[in-house]
Scaffold this active site. Structure first.
Site, PDB file in Angstrom:
ATOM      1  N   SER A 181       0.910  -1.241   0.148  1.00  0.00           N
ATOM      2  CA  SER A 181       0.158  -0.075   0.200  1.00  0.00           C
ATOM      3  C   SER A 181       0.952   1.304  -0.023  1.00  0.00           C
ATOM      4  CB  SER A 181      -0.868  -0.031   1.175  1.00  0.00           C
ATOM      5  OG  SER A 181      -1.775   1.118   1.394  1.00  0.00           O
TER       6      SER A 181
ATOM      7  N   TYR B 128      -4.582   7.984  -6.195  1.00  0.00           N
ATOM      8  CA  TYR B 128      -3.623   7.238  -5.677  1.00  0.00           C
ATOM      9  C   TYR B 128      -3.802   6.785  -4.121  1.00  0.00           C
ATOM     10  CZ  TYR B 128       1.032   5.464  -4.621  1.00  0.00           C
ATOM     11  OH  TYR B 128       2.077   4.583  -4.272  1.00  0.00           O
TER      12      TYR B 128
ATOM     13  N   LYS C 190      -4.934   3.024  -2.551  1.00  0.00           N
ATOM     14  CA  LYS C 190      -4.166   2.525  -1.666  1.00  0.00           C
ATOM     15  C   LYS C 190      -4.895   2.369  -0.346  1.00  0.00           C
ATOM     16  CE  LYS C 190      -0.068   1.712  -3.952  1.00  0.00           C
ATOM     17  NZ  LYS C 190       0.167   0.556  -4.234  1.00  0.00           N
TER      18      LYS C 190
END
Ligand code: NAP
Length: 271
Positions: free
Chosen positions: A157, A171, A175
């Protein structure tokens, strides 16, 4: 591959001390950056590594690079968004190398955008690769490990999963989904003796971060990242997080009320 990695690959004969010797390891996103460094360190420790990413030439150069190492690296090119082929790929890895003991699901991408250039296409791409690509790989591996009641899955992650950061809406979301997924799966997987780890790196010097035009705080190199990940795997840790100071700062940010948190992030978007 960046210059730093090339220099490290040529010069380093050092084997990173890991307990997973002689094991079968599958790494996605292995052609460059963190994944490539992990693949080499694991092969130095005697592991049989199946390396996956889309670019075959990079994987072949990695395979060649492993020829004088105690372990081996075999190239298994595939796009992690290609769900059907991932299942076929895993069957072929397990037929050729044996059951996967350790799966490091590391493939990912980062497309920076903010409000002005907000893009549905770029958002979808990051969710498809980072989140769904990882899920596509996790499902069959988890199924096999669960049946064998043995194995370790490591999901890469990011510290950006902790809290929404400017210019990382897609993004960070991609994650955060991974981190939340791991927290959800961990107790059940424990019952099946399958270990699960989630990695939260800060900034690492790789092609992914080379696009950043700002000074990245607490930037570390791939060798540092690889060592911290392998040390965390050895210890069977659920969360593998580095570098320490940056992770402490991000943990503090995570606990701030919105009124204080936005005072910090507003400074990051000042024009
Ligand atoms: N670098 C950092 O500061 C940092 C910080 C936190 C988290 N991370 C995470 O760490 C992981 C590795 O990052 P990195 O910095 O090493 O990035 P990188 O140097 O850009 O490497 C990314 C790897 O993923 C592969 N990949 C990308 N899309 C793929 C796809 N659709 N199918 C299969 N493979 C794919 C790439 O190979 P191909 O293009 O050949 O497919 C490459 O091997 C990522 O998940 C990233 O989000 C990185």
């Amino acid at each position: 591959m960046n210059a730093l990695n090339v220099a490290w690959e040529k010069n380093s004969k050092e084997a990173v001390g890991i307990k997973v010797k002689n094991q079968v390891v599958w790494i996605t996103g292995a052609s460059q950056g963190i994944g490539r460094c992990l693949a080499l360190n694991l092969a130095k420790s005697g592991c049989k590594v199946a390396a996956t990413s889309r670019t075959e030439d990079d994987l072949m150069s990695l395979q060649d690079r492993s020829k004088d190492l105690p372990g081996e690296i075999q190239s298994y090119p595939c796009d992690v968004t290609d769900e059907k082929n991932i299942e076929i790929l895993i069957k072929s890895i397990e037929t050729n190398l044996g059951p996967i003991d350790l799966a490091i699901l590391n493939a990912g991408t980062y497309i920076r955008f903010g409000v002005d250039d907000f893009s549905v296409k770029a958002f979808r791409k990051q969710i498809e690769i980072n989140t769904m690509g990882t899920v596509n790989c996790l499902a069959p591996v988890m199924h096999n490990m669960k049946a064998r009641r043995n194995g370790h899955i490591v999901v890469v992650s990011s510290l950006s999963a902790y809290r929404g950061l400017p210019f990382a809406s897609a993004y960070g979301a991609s994650k955060a989904a991974l981190t939340n997924m791991c927290e959800s799966l961990k107790p059940e997987l424990d019952n099946f003796k399958v270990k699960l780890s989630v990695v939260h790196p800060g900034f690492v010097d790789t092609p992914l971060t080379n696009q950043n035009d700002f000074k990245m705080p607490f930037l570390v190199d791939v060798e540092f990242a690889s060592k911290r990940i392998l040390a965390g795997i050895n210890r069977g840790k659920f969360e593998i997080v580095f570098p320490s100071t940056f992770s402490l700062i991000m943990k503090l940010f995570r606990s701030l009320p919105y009124s204080l948190y936005f005072l910090v992030t507003k400074r990051m978007v000042k024009k």
